[in-house]
Scaffold this active site. Sequence first.
Site, PDB file in Angstrom:
ATOM      1  N   LYS A 112       9.851  18.963  53.283  1.00 30.72           N
ATOM      2  CA  LYS A 112       8.994  18.620  53.097  1.00 30.72           C
ATOM      3  C   LYS A 112       7.363  18.703  53.933  1.00 30.72           C
ATOM      4  O   LYS A 112       6.508  18.798  54.281  1.00 30.72           O
ATOM      5  CB  LYS A 112       8.036  20.311  51.966  1.00 30.72           C
ATOM      6  N   LYS A 193      20.226  24.486  56.160  1.00 32.09           N
ATOM      7  CA  LYS A 193      19.738  26.047  54.965  1.00 32.09           C
ATOM      8  C   LYS A 193      18.818  27.253  55.560  1.00 32.09           C
ATOM      9  O   LYS A 193      17.569  26.508  56.421  1.00 32.09           O
ATOM     10  CB  LYS A 193      19.426  25.021  53.607  1.00 32.09           C
ATOM     11  N   LYS A 196      12.669  30.323  53.788  1.00 37.47           N
ATOM     12  CA  LYS A 196      11.137  31.088  53.904  1.00 37.47           C
ATOM     13  C   LYS A 196      10.242  31.119  55.325  1.00 37.47           C
ATOM     14  O   LYS A 196       9.835  30.969  55.671  1.00 37.47           O
ATOM     15  CB  LYS A 196      10.701  30.984  52.784  1.00 37.47           C
TER      16      LYS A 196
HETATM   17  P1  TYM Z   1      12.242  29.211  46.389  1.00 40.46           P
HETATM   18  O1  TYM Z   1      11.017  30.522  46.021  1.00 40.46           O
HETATM   19  O2  TYM Z   1      12.359  28.802  47.423  1.00 40.46           O
HETATM   20  O3  TYM Z   1      13.917  29.832  46.640  1.00 40.46           O
HETATM   21  C1  TYM Z   1      14.045  31.059  45.301  1.00 40.46           C
HETATM   22  C2  TYM Z   1      15.737  31.113  45.222  1.00 40.46           C
HETATM   23  O4  TYM Z   1      15.839  30.435  45.671  1.00 40.46           O
HETATM   24  C3  TYM Z   1      17.200  30.458  46.167  1.00 40.46           C
HETATM   25  N1  TYM Z   1      17.584  29.731  47.454  1.00 40.46           N
HETATM   26  C4  TYM Z   1      18.807  30.094  48.568  1.00 40.46           C
HETATM   27  N2  TYM Z   1      19.636  30.191  48.053  1.00 40.46           N
HETATM   28  C5  TYM Z   1      21.349  30.133  48.279  1.00 40.46           C
HETATM   29  N3  TYM Z   1      20.767  29.408  49.904  1.00 40.46           N
HETATM   30  C6  TYM Z   1      19.735  29.310  50.113  1.00 40.46           C
HETATM   31  N4  TYM Z   1      19.694  28.915  52.025  1.00 40.46           N
HETATM   32  C7  TYM Z   1      18.415  29.331  49.533  1.00 40.46           C
HETATM   33  N5  TYM Z   1      16.837  29.655  49.669  1.00 40.46           N
HETATM   34  C8  TYM Z   1      16.792  29.427  48.463  1.00 40.46           C
HETATM   35  C9  TYM Z   1      16.192  29.258  44.879  1.00 40.46           C
HETATM   36  O5  TYM Z   1      17.959  28.467  45.147  1.00 40.46           O
HETATM   37  C10 TYM Z   1      16.142  29.405  43.908  1.00 40.46           C
HETATM   38  O6  TYM Z   1      16.912  29.879  43.190  1.00 40.46           O
HETATM   39  N6  TYM Z   1      10.750  26.283  43.686  1.00 40.46           N
HETATM   40  C11 TYM Z   1      11.313  27.460  43.523  1.00 40.46           C
HETATM   41  C12 TYM Z   1      10.900  28.350  42.457  1.00 40.46           C
HETATM   42  C13 TYM Z   1      10.479  27.190  41.416  1.00 40.46           C
HETATM   43  C14 TYM Z   1      11.264  27.742  40.408  1.00 40.46           C
HETATM   44  C15 TYM Z   1      10.820  26.787  39.049  1.00 40.46           C
HETATM   45  C16 TYM Z   1      12.709  27.857  39.948  1.00 40.46           C
HETATM   46  C17 TYM Z   1       9.355  27.237  40.146  1.00 40.46           C
HETATM   47  N7  TYM Z   1       9.203  27.204  38.958  1.00 40.46           N
HETATM   48  C18 TYM Z   1      11.369  26.815  37.646  1.00 40.46           C
HETATM   49  C19 TYM Z   1      13.404  28.043  38.585  1.00 40.46           C
HETATM   50  C20 TYM Z   1      12.159  27.078  37.947  1.00 40.46           C
HETATM   51  C21 TYM Z   1      11.520  27.353  45.015  1.00 40.46           C
HETATM   52  O7  TYM Z   1      10.472  27.295  45.779  1.00 40.46           O
HETATM   53  O8  TYM Z   1      12.482  28.323  45.305  1.00 40.46           O
END
Ligand code: TYM
Length: 326
Positions: A112, A193, A196
């Site tokens: 990032k 991957k 977003k």
């Molecule tokens: P975020 O918002 O990027 O993504 C949300 C969830 O989607 C999953 N994900 C994917 N799974 C499969 N293939 C993909 N290409 C893909 N892109 C995203 C992510 O693994 C996630 O589960 N840091 C985290 C948010 C967060 C969080 C937490 C998660 C903040 N606090 C506490 C768990 C527990 C994030 O940015 O996810």
Amino acid sequence: MKKRVLSGIQPTGNIHIGNYLGAMQHWVASQDEYDNFFCIVDLHSITVPQDVKQLRAKVRELAGILLAIGIDPEKSTIFVQSNISAHAELTWILNCFTPIGWLQRMTQFKDKSEKQEVISTGLFDYPVLMTADILLYNADYVPVGEDQKQHVELSRDIAIRFNSIYGKVFKIPEALIPKVGARIMGLDDPTRKMSKSEAGQGHAINLLDPPNVITNKIKRAATDSQRDILFDKNRPGVYNLLTIYELFSKMSRPKIESHFSGKGYSDLKKELAEVVIEGLRPIQERYKEITSDPSYIETLLKSGADKARPFAESVLNKVMDKVGLG
Ligand code: TYM
């Protein structure tokens, strides 16, 4: 007693099928089995620059999507991270117990930060905030996609370190990562991957994309110059499309391979578009219904925060007491 689940998702960019297949659909599926907290992590979003109006709107949109995919507010608590100040407060305390070397190892920070003109301290500290999210609710399980595995492991390390100094304060959480779909790849570039923050038009299928957009994105998806339609990890484009097909159609891999035997990539893409459109249709219909009354989402988020806050505050108070604060 039911085990506790906590997971989070950023209200930034468009929610895509990677988020859905890798994480969100599992939150829905295990809703009855666990005691659930789902956090819309807007404090994480501001680790990179955001448009103020859009961030607020995206928080509401995401709440609507969570309801539309089937999260039931009677069974699960949906809340916004910034509505509960304990998240920021515990982050500060945990910062003081996290060696910077642990954060320097985080691969997502490396990825990032390459995209940022100015790298904020918040972006570096992001995994500690995520640790606070998890530990504040005594989560047993954290259902996430593969990209978050390293962060959940860090949260375990921080909890173990804190407990080794102060006794058993934190529950040690465990990541739940699905066997299939934990890393859905970009349609335009299946070596990256699905994300977003990726700007490319044909990169991700968003949960709210209309059918013609989905069809066009899939049509343009990168494949290879071979012919057979097989689950072969060495052919990432076709493998990714087949994995998405598998998850939406719920057919087995051998059945899918025999179904496409003798057919070409254009058949695969056409049928894939159909299953994705059909899979997302009920979600999009529910989303429209739910968001027709914006006050419903506001009420839901307020009551979600009111339900979550006492849990978070009780853990924060315990921590403050242990470290000699307050
Ligand atoms: P975020 O918002 O990027 O993504 C949300 C969830 O989607 C999953 N994900 C994917 N799974 C499969 N293939 C993909 N290409 C893909 N892109 C995203 C992510 O693994 C996630 O589960 N840091 C985290 C948010 C967060 C969080 C937490 C998660 C903040 N606090 C506490 C768990 C527990 C994030 O940015 O996810």
